[in-house]
Each structure stands twice: as structure tokens, then as C-alpha cells.
Write an enzyme that holds these catalytic residues in place. Structure first.
Site, PDB file in Angstrom:
ATOM      1  N   ASN A 279       0.866  -1.179   0.000  1.00  0.00           N
ATOM      2  CA  ASN A 279       0.000   0.000   0.000  1.00  0.00           C
ATOM      3  C   ASN A 279       0.906   1.232   0.000  1.00  0.00           C
ATOM      4  O   ASN A 279       1.459   1.591   1.035  1.00  0.00           O
ATOM      5  CB  ASN A 279      -0.898  -0.022   1.246  1.00  0.00           C
TER       6      ASN A 279
ATOM      7  N   LYS B 272       0.123   4.285  -0.539  1.00  0.00           N
ATOM      8  CA  LYS B 272      -0.539   5.498  -0.025  1.00  0.00           C
ATOM      9  C   LYS B 272      -0.240   6.704  -0.930  1.00  0.00           C
ATOM     10  O   LYS B 272      -0.088   6.529  -2.145  1.00  0.00           O
ATOM     11  CB  LYS B 272      -0.131   5.743   1.430  1.00  0.00           C
TER      12      LYS B 272
ATOM     13  N   HIS C  49      -9.844   1.278   4.128  1.00  0.00           N
ATOM     14  CA  HIS C  49      -8.617   1.416   4.921  1.00  0.00           C
ATOM     15  C   HIS C  49      -8.895   2.378   6.079  1.00  0.00           C
ATOM     16  O   HIS C  49      -9.664   3.339   5.929  1.00  0.00           O
ATOM     17  CB  HIS C  49      -7.489   1.941   4.028  1.00  0.00           C
TER      18      HIS C  49
ATOM     19  N   GLU D 121      -7.361   4.789   7.267  1.00  0.00           N
ATOM     20  CA  GLU D 121      -7.143   6.213   6.973  1.00  0.00           C
ATOM     21  C   GLU D 121      -8.342   6.802   6.223  1.00  0.00           C
ATOM     22  O   GLU D 121      -8.691   7.971   6.398  1.00  0.00           O
ATOM     23  CB  GLU D 121      -5.836   6.386   6.173  1.00  0.00           C
TER      24      GLU D 121
ATOM     25  N   GLU E 208      -6.266  -4.862  10.060  1.00  0.00           N
ATOM     26  CA  GLU E 208      -5.258  -3.845  10.346  1.00  0.00           C
ATOM     27  C   GLU E 208      -5.651  -3.109  11.629  1.00  0.00           C
ATOM     28  O   GLU E 208      -6.443  -2.145  11.564  1.00  0.00           O
ATOM     29  CB  GLU E 208      -5.159  -2.852   9.199  1.00  0.00           C
TER      30      GLU E 208
ATOM     31  N   GLY F 105       1.531   2.284  10.940  1.00  0.00           N
ATOM     32  CA  GLY F 105       2.500   3.377  10.902  1.00  0.00           C
ATOM     33  C   GLY F 105       3.110   3.721  12.239  1.00  0.00           C
ATOM     34  O   GLY F 105       3.733   4.779  12.389  1.00  0.00           O
TER      35      GLY F 105
ATOM     36  N   SER G 277       2.556  -2.047  10.565  1.00  0.00           N
ATOM     37  CA  SER G 277       3.977  -2.095  10.944  1.00  0.00           C
ATOM     38  C   SER G 277       4.657  -3.419  10.604  1.00  0.00           C
ATOM     39  O   SER G 277       5.512  -3.905  11.347  1.00  0.00           O
ATOM     40  CB  SER G 277       4.143  -1.773  12.431  1.00  0.00           C
TER      41      SER G 277
HETATM   42  P1  PGA Z   1       2.276   0.401   7.802  1.00  0.00           P
HETATM   43  O1  PGA Z   1       0.878   0.646   7.041  1.00  0.00           O
HETATM   44  O2  PGA Z   1       2.838  -0.913   7.259  1.00  0.00           O
HETATM   45  O3  PGA Z   1       3.122   1.566   7.438  1.00  0.00           O
HETATM   46  O4  PGA Z   1       1.977   0.297   9.238  1.00  0.00           O
HETATM   47  C1  PGA Z   1       0.015  -0.410   6.766  1.00  0.00           C
HETATM   48  C2  PGA Z   1      -1.218   0.106   6.091  1.00  0.00           C
HETATM   49  O5  PGA Z   1      -1.641   1.244   6.364  1.00  0.00           O
HETATM   50  O6  PGA Z   1      -1.821  -0.587   5.251  1.00  0.00           O
END
Ligand code: PGA
Length: 260
Positions: A11, A13, A94, A96, A165, A171, A211
Site C-alpha cells: 500500500n 498510499k 482502509h 485512513e 489492520e 504506521g 507495521s
Molecule cells: P504500515 O501501514 O505498514 O506503514 O503500518 C500499513 C497500512 O496502512 O496498510
């Protein structure tokens, strides 16, 4: 028991430019991986990526999809358009998007339906935030996200993935432990069995995200109900990403040999 091919989804982003993204996957071109590898660039780079990866086995996914099919919806991109552009997968809901763009289970359900109708494989993202985990309502949150996000959907002959997730792990550098992730994935599998029956639920791939990096990927992937990983930050680092994909391929080869 149904064998589920491990899958790694990057991903990316809102990160670019195209040169950086190409450098993340340049070493994949003409290489074979037993695991399925998918990258989700920003919409504007989907075509470029497809051209760049045309001789590779890497598939393309989108990070979102419109809940509308066509018409006066400025700034939106439909499932049909994504399919035409060459996408195979699309992320939906997601965290976000849920927290910053007001997406909810009801809008996710429409998007999953649109994706399924078009032949895209939806990757429905679910997960609890830290407050919900502290209040021990993780299971209630997930049950609701699944029941409402998949309400009334017929999965016969359709392909679907669910990404667990936990919001507190995205993150933050604080991934869920393999034990916690497995426990939740097992719970999700049971919920899917209750919704769709064992035959269909056993075919749905469950991904862990939050993460993930090259150090924790192996143990996460070796859990029985974790069929893949959704990788954010580490997917932009070529060394990490290749390593994670290799580990998933080793897992896939082991499955082929042992049958589980
Ligand atoms: P991250 O993000 O691996 O940076 O924690 C995962 C995601 O948002 O899909």
C-alpha cells in the site's frame, strides 16, 4: 483443507514520484515468486506501473474505489474504470479512509459490491483502534465491520480478501504480536464461516497489516490463519519489500510440499 496462496500487498498510499515507486519493485521484473505480489500505487500511476511491470508477475491494485458507477461525481474513479486500467485488486475501507474521509461500513459495503460486480477482488480492511482494544471490544467492532461491510453480498464464484489492520499498529512501528494477530484472524475466520459457511470462508484470504517489516514478516506469515500481509511503510523500501516477498514465497513453497 483449502490451500490459500500467500499474498503480499504493498500500500503505497500518497507517495511518489513514479521513479521512487519503480525503484521499489525494479528487482521483481522477470522474477518468479510463489507468493502473489500486488502493488497499490496512487491512481495516477496505475497505468505507468502496469507498463513498467508488464513482463513481471506483479499485479496492480487500487487504494480505493468510488461507490458510484458514473455521473456527476467530481474526483471519483469507478470500479469499471479501475478494471479497465488493469487493476486486479482494490483496497476498501482502509482505516485512513474511515478516519479522515468519513467512510463507514455502509459505504464499504457498496464499494465491495461494486468491486465484486466488476470482477475486481476487494480487500476489505477492518480493525479496532487502541481505545476499543483497551475496552476489550475488539471482537464486537470486527463483527460489526464484517456484518455491515459484507451485508447481503453473494460471494459465490467471487474472490474476496479481508485485511485485519489494527489502527494502533498502522504506521506506529508497534505491530501486533503473531499470537494476537493469529487469535484475531481465527476469530475473523469463524465470523466468515458463520456468514458464508465453511466452504466459502476457507477460500477467503486474510491479511495482516500494521507495521509489517522484514523482521516480523516470517512469524506473522507462519500463523495458520494469516494468509498474507498488507504492507505500508516497508513496501517503499526495496530491501524490506523484496525480503518480505521472499519470505512469503518460502511459506508458499512449504504449503505446496506439506499441503497445509
Ligand atoms: P504500515 O501501514 O505498514 O506503514 O503500518 C500499513 C497500512 O496502512 O496498510
Amino acid at each position: 483443507m483449502h490451500i490459500r496462496r500467500p499474498i503480499i500487498i504493498a500500500n503505497w498510499k500518497l507517495n511518489g514520484g513514479i521513479d521512487l515507486l519503480c525503484s521499489s519493485v525494479v528487482s521483481f521484473i522477470r522474477k518468479h515468486y510463489e507468493a502473489e505480489i500486488v502493488v497499490c500505487p496512487p491512481y495516477i500511476y496505475i497505468r505507468d506501473m502496469l507498463n513498467f511491470l508488464q513482463h513481471s508477475e506483479i499485479r496492480i491494485g487500487s487504494q480505493n474505489v468510488s461507490k458510484f458507477e458514473s455521473g456527476a461525481f467530481t474526483g471519483e474513479t469507478s470500479a469499471q474504470m479501475l478494471k479497465e486500467a488493469g487493476c486486479k485488486y482494490c483496497l476498501i475501507g482502509h482505516s485512513e479512509r474511515r478516519s479522515m474521509f468519513r467512510e463507514n461500513n455502509a459505504s464499504c459495503q457498496i464499494k465491495v459490491q461494486r468491486a465484486l460486480n466488476t470482477g475486481l477482488t476487494p480487500v476489505l480492511c477492518i480493525g479496532e483502534n487502541s481505545e476499543e482494544r483497551e475496552n476489550q471490544i475488539t471482537r464486537d467492532v470486527l463483527t460489526r465491520q464484517l456484518a455491515e461491510g459484507l451485508e447481503g453480498l453473494d460471494l459465490k464464484n467471487k474472490s474476496l480478501c479481508i485485511a485485519y489492520e489494527p489502527v494502533w499498529a498502522i504506521g506506529t512501528g508497534k505491530a501486533a504480536s503473531p499470537e494476537i494477530a493469529q487469535e484475531v484472524h481465527q476469530f475473523i475466520r469463524q465470523e466468515l464461516i458463520a456468514l458464508y459457511g465453511a466452504d466459502t470462508a476457507e477460500k477467503i484470504r486474510l491479511l495482516y497489516g500494521g507495521s509489517v517489516n522484514k523482521t516480523n514478516a516470517k512469524e506473522l506469515l507462519s500463523q495458520p490463519d494469516i494468509d498474507g500481509l498488507l504492507v505500508g511503510g516497508a513496501s517503499l523500501d526495496p530491501e524490506h519489500f523484496v525480503n518480505i516477498c521472499q519470505q512469503a514465497s518460502v511459506q508458499a513453497e512449504t504449503q505446496l510440499v506439506t499441503g497445509v
